[in-house]
Design a protein around this motif. Sequence first.
Motif, short mmCIF file in Angstrom:
data_model
loop_
_atom_site.label_atom_id
_atom_site.label_comp_id
_atom_site.label_asym_id
_atom_site.label_seq_id
_atom_site.Cartn_x
_atom_site.Cartn_y
_atom_site.Cartn_z
N ALA A 190 0.19 6.64 7.42
CA ALA A 190 0.46 5.27 6.97
C ALA A 190 1.69 4.69 7.66
O ALA A 190 1.71 3.52 8.07
CB ALA A 190 0.63 5.25 5.45
N THR A 191 2.72 5.52 7.80
CA THR A 191 3.96 5.06 8.42
C THR A 191 3.77 4.81 9.91
O THR A 191 4.24 3.79 10.45
CB THR A 191 5.09 6.08 8.20
N TYR A 192 3.10 5.72 10.60
CA TYR A 192 2.85 5.53 12.03
C TYR A 192 2.02 4.27 12.28
O TYR A 192 2.24 3.56 13.27
CB TYR A 192 2.14 6.74 12.61
N GLN A 193 1.08 4.01 11.39
CA GLN A 193 0.27 2.80 11.55
C GLN A 193 1.15 1.56 11.43
O GLN A 193 1.07 0.64 12.27
CB GLN A 193 -0.83 2.77 10.48
N ARG A 240 3.50 -2.10 3.29
CA ARG A 240 3.50 -1.88 1.85
C ARG A 240 2.76 -0.58 1.50
O ARG A 240 3.19 0.16 0.60
CB ARG A 240 2.86 -3.07 1.13
N ILE A 241 1.69 -0.29 2.19
CA ILE A 241 0.97 0.97 1.95
C ILE A 241 1.88 2.17 2.27
O ILE A 241 1.94 3.15 1.52
CB ILE A 241 -0.31 1.03 2.79
N ALA A 242 2.59 2.08 3.39
CA ALA A 242 3.51 3.16 3.75
C ALA A 242 4.61 3.31 2.70
O ALA A 242 5.01 4.43 2.35
CB ALA A 242 4.13 2.88 5.12
N LYS A 243 5.08 2.20 2.18
CA LYS A 243 6.13 2.22 1.17
C LYS A 243 5.63 2.93 -0.10
O LYS A 243 6.36 3.72 -0.72
CB LYS A 243 6.57 0.79 0.84
N ILE A 244 4.40 2.65 -0.49
CA ILE A 244 3.82 3.30 -1.67
C ILE A 244 3.73 4.80 -1.46
O ILE A 244 4.09 5.61 -2.33
CB ILE A 244 2.45 2.69 -1.98
N TRP A 245 3.23 5.21 -0.28
CA TRP A 245 3.11 6.63 0.02
C TRP A 245 4.48 7.30 0.08
O TRP A 245 4.65 8.45 -0.35
CB TRP A 245 2.36 6.84 1.33
N ALA A 246 5.48 6.60 0.61
CA ALA A 246 6.82 7.18 0.71
C ALA A 246 7.39 7.48 -0.68
O ALA A 246 8.00 8.53 -0.90
CB ALA A 246 7.75 6.25 1.48
N GLY A 247 7.20 6.55 -1.61
CA GLY A 247 7.69 6.77 -2.96
C GLY A 247 6.95 7.88 -3.68
O GLY A 247 7.57 8.79 -4.25
N ASP A 248 5.63 7.83 -3.64
CA ASP A 248 4.84 8.83 -4.35
C ASP A 248 4.98 10.22 -3.72
O ASP A 248 5.06 11.23 -4.42
CB ASP A 248 3.37 8.41 -4.37
#
Length: 377
Positions: A290-293, A309-317
Motif C-alpha cells: 500500500a505504501t509503495y503504491q 489514505r489506504i497506506a495510512k490505515i494499514w500503517a496504523g493497524d
Amino acid sequence: MDFGFSSEQQDIRQLARQILGEQVSAESLKAYDEYAAPRFDRALWRTLSEAGLVAVPVSEAEGGGGFGFMELALLLEEVGRSIAPVPVLSHCVGGLMVLERFAGSDLKQRLLRPALAGELLLGAAVLEAGNEDPVNPLLTRAETSGDGLRLNGSKQAVAFARQSDYLLVAARHVDGVAVCFVDTRAPGVTLQDCQSTAFEPQAHVLLDNVEVAAEYVLEPSDGAAIMHWLGERLCAAHCAHQIGVADAAMRMAASYTSERQQFGVPVATFQAVGHRVADCYIDIECLRLATYQACSLLHDECEAGVETRIAKIWAGDTGHRVNYATQHVHGGMGIDRDYSLWRYSLWLRHNEMTLGGSSVHLAALGRSLAAGEGLFA
C-alpha cells in the motif's frame, strides 16, 4: 515487465542499511532513553549527508542526488528499521522537497543549497492544537507587513524544532493560506519543549508578531495547494518509516522464538506462535504494498489521495497488531530494557498515533469511494 526496484534504488537502500547498521545500535540508543539527551545523532547526520543520502529526493540541477520521493521512501524505511535518531523525514519532506518544488531561485539559494550541504537543518510545523489538517490552519494567522508577513499563533509537537534553523509554517491569511519559512531564532519565536513516548525531540512553537521577510514567503495564492501536496507526502513518509519499524520488530520476534526453547523445542515450532508471527508478516507486506503504491504515484506527481489514505490505515493497524504480537511471543523479554524490542514498540505506537485513528480514515475513505474517487472508469 520488471516491477522490481532499479539497481540505483537498491544501492540507495543498501548504502542506508549499511551506514545505519554500523552506527546505530541498542547501546548507542541508550544515550537518548528517557530524554537523557536530545535524540539527534549529529555525527550520523553528517555521515548520511556526506554519503549523499539526505540529498536523494532533490534533482541534480539543484545540487541533489537526482532521484525522488520513491527513493526517499526506501531511505525512510531503513531509518525506521534502525529507529535512527536523525531528522530525515522532517528535513527532507518538510524542507528540501517543498523548497525544490515551490520556492523561487532566490529562496533556493538562501535555504536549499545550504541545507543540501548540511549547513542548515529544516523542519515543518504543520499541526495545531485540536487541528490536524495542515491545509486549513486555524490558530496561526498571517497579515501583510511591508513586503512580507507578520505571524501570530502556535504550532504543536514540531519534530526537531529546537534543532532546526528554519521551519515551514502555514498560516491563515486574508487571501487564503500563506506558507513561509520561519527562522527559529527570530524575535517573537518561542520554543516550548514537549515530550513524546518515543523520545523524539519535539517542541510547541509560539509565534508572537514574528516578522517574515518577503524572500522567505512562498507563493501565497498557492498556500493551500502547497500544504495539500506536503500533507500527502508527510503521511506516506510516515508509512514508509513504519514499514521499517514493524519489519525489524517482526524479525526480532522470529529470531527470538527460533532460539527460545520450551519443553525441549524452539517456541517457534508451536503452532499458535507461528501463526502470530505469520500474521505479522502478512500485515507488514500489505502495508509495504500500500505504501509503495502511494509513494510511486506521489513520485510521479499523480493523484494519490485514496492510496495515501489506504497506506495510512494499514500503517496504523499494522503498528497496533505487530506491537501486541511481538510483545506477546517474547513474553517478559519484550519489556526488558536491556533488549531493544521495547523501543520498537514505542515507535510503532508513536507512528500509529501520529497518523491518527484508523476508524476516522476508514470513514473518510468510504466517503471518497462513494463519491467515485479512486475507482476505475
